[in-house]
Write a protein that holds these residues in place. Structure first.
Motif: not given
Length: 175
Positions: A15-20, A112-117, A163-169, A171-175
Motif C-alpha cells: 500500500e506504500y512504496i518507498l524509493g531508496f 514511490s510515495d516517498l523517497t529516501i536519499h 525515527l525515520l520509520w516512525d515518520e514513514i508510518l 505519512d502512510k497513515a495520513s495517506g
C-alpha cells in the motif's frame, strides 16, 4: 514506466512504496560514507519490507555493479526481499562502467510515495525526486551540523532510522 512499476508493486498487496537512493559507493571512507553505514541503511529497510506486507521498496544503487560487494553479509536480505515481489532493484549497469545511466531517479520517485536519499551531503537524487513532486527525505550519516533544510525548519533530515520509520508510518497513515 513509473506507472507500470507502481502498479506491479501495488498488485503484491503493498500500500506504500518507498524509493531508496544509496550513495555509499566506495569502501574507502576518506571520500564517501563507506560501505558499513550504507549497509546498515539497507539492512534496516530490507528488514522492514520483508516483515511488513503493506510496504514495497524500489532501490536505485549509486553503483549497482558493486552492490553485492557493498552489502556483503547482508546481501541475503536483499535476495529475501526480492522474493516477496515487493522489492525491485535497478541493478543494471553500463558495460563500461559501474553505474546505471538508464534509470533516472525521477522514474523511481514517480512510482514511490516517498523517497529516501541516504546522504545529505550529495543529494541530487533526492532533489530530482522532489522536483517530480514526490515526498523526499534525507538520511544524514555524517551528522552535519548545518544544512538549509533544517535551517528552514523542514522535517526532511533524519539521523536515526527508527525515527525515520516512525515518520514513514505517520505519512502512510495520513495517506
Amino acid at each position: 514506466e513509473s506507472n507500470q512499476l507502481r502498479e506491479k508493486l501495488l498488485k503484491t498487496g503493498a500500500e506504500y512504496i518507498l524509493g531508496f537512493f544509496d550513495q555509499g559507493y566506495d569502501d574507502n571512507t576518506i571520500f564517501s560514507i563507506g560501505y558499513l553505514p550504507s549497509r546498515s541503511g539497507y539492512k534496516f529497510l530490507l528488514e522492514k519490507v520483508i516483515s511488513n506486507e503493506k510496504f514495497a521498496l524500489i532501490i536505485k544503487p549509486k553503483k549497482p555493479k558493486l552492490l553485492k560487494t557493498k552489502l556483503s553479509k547482508v546481501y541475503w536480505l536483499l535476495e529475501e526481499a526480492k522474493k516477496t515481489g515487493r522489492c525491485i532493484v535497478f541493478d543494471n549497469y553500463h558495460e563500461n562502467h559501474v553505474k546505471n545511466f538508464d534509470d533516472i531517479p525521477a522514474k523511481i520517485a514517480m512510482a514511490s510515495d516517498l523517497t529516501i536519499h541516504d546522504t545529505l551531503i550529495a543529494g541530487s537524487a533526492g532533489l530530482e525526486s522532489a522536483l517530480v513532486n514526490c515526498k523526499s527525505v534525507y538520511f544524514d550519516y555524517y551528522e552535519s551540523s548545518e544544512n538549509k533544510f533544517e535551517e528552514k525548519g523542514l522535517n526532511i533530515v533524519f539521523r536515526d532510522w527508527n525515527l525515520l520509520w516512525d515518520e514513514i508510518l505517520k505519512d502512510k497513515a495520513s495517506g
